[in-house]
Design a protein around this motif. Structure first.
Motif, PDB file in Angstrom:
ATOM      1  N   SER A  18     -47.784 -50.390  13.508  1.00 22.12           N
ATOM      2  CA  SER A  18     -48.283 -50.230  14.746  1.00 22.12           C
ATOM      3  C   SER A  18     -47.362 -51.143  15.969  1.00 22.12           C
ATOM      4  O   SER A  18     -46.887 -50.793  16.801  1.00 22.12           O
ATOM      5  CB  SER A  18     -49.643 -50.546  15.037  1.00 22.12           C
ATOM      6  OG  SER A  18     -50.011 -51.763  14.886  1.00 22.12           O
ATOM      7  N   THR A  19     -47.203 -52.381  15.247  1.00 24.05           N
ATOM      8  CA  THR A  19     -46.485 -53.364  16.112  1.00 24.05           C
ATOM      9  C   THR A  19     -44.806 -52.715  16.176  1.00 24.05           C
ATOM     10  O   THR A  19     -44.151 -52.590  17.197  1.00 24.05           O
ATOM     11  CB  THR A  19     -46.495 -54.772  15.455  1.00 24.05           C
ATOM     12  OG1 THR A  19     -47.612 -55.323  15.642  1.00 24.05           O
ATOM     13  CG2 THR A  19     -45.403 -55.709  16.294  1.00 24.05           C
ATOM     14  N   ASP A  26     -41.671 -50.084  23.814  1.00 28.95           N
ATOM     15  CA  ASP A  26     -41.346 -51.127  24.797  1.00 28.95           C
ATOM     16  C   ASP A  26     -39.425 -51.548  24.981  1.00 28.95           C
ATOM     17  O   ASP A  26     -39.431 -52.263  25.756  1.00 28.95           O
ATOM     18  CB  ASP A  26     -42.061 -52.447  24.534  1.00 28.95           C
ATOM     19  CG  ASP A  26     -43.627 -52.156  24.831  1.00 28.95           C
ATOM     20  OD1 ASP A  26     -44.063 -51.189  25.450  1.00 28.95           O
ATOM     21  OD2 ASP A  26     -44.447 -53.067  24.379  1.00 28.95           O
ATOM     22  N   GLY A  27     -38.853 -50.867  24.188  1.00 28.54           N
ATOM     23  CA  GLY A  27     -37.488 -51.118  24.023  1.00 28.54           C
ATOM     24  C   GLY A  27     -37.108 -52.476  23.548  1.00 28.54           C
ATOM     25  O   GLY A  27     -36.116 -52.865  23.765  1.00 28.54           O
TER      26      GLY A  27
END
Length: 71
Positions: A18-19, A26-27
């Motif tokens: 998930s991270t 978030d780029g």
């Protein structure tokens, strides 16, 4: 050049699935490459470069403590 599957990226970076996907959104992490169908992978060098950049950021930060012993 080598592709890394998600399991390898997780093992290499220590990040959770998930991270990784949050960072991509978030780029902040390299985007995956479609291998066809639902299969994706990451370019190994891009992941290594991302890791090296994290180390460089750490090394440019001001130390939070002194290396000198307190007498």
């Amino acid at each position: 050049m080598r592709f890394l599957r998600l399991k390898e990226v997780i093992e290499l970076t220590g990040l959770s699935r998930s991270t990784i996907y949050k960072y991509i959104e978030d780029g902040l992490f390299p985007r995956s490459v479609s291998l066809g169908g639902r299969a994706v992978a990451w370019v190994e060098q891009e992941v290594h470069d991302w890791m090296l950049a994290r180390i460089e950021e750490r090394d440019q930060e001001k130390p939070a403590f002194s290396d000198r012993a307190v007498a």
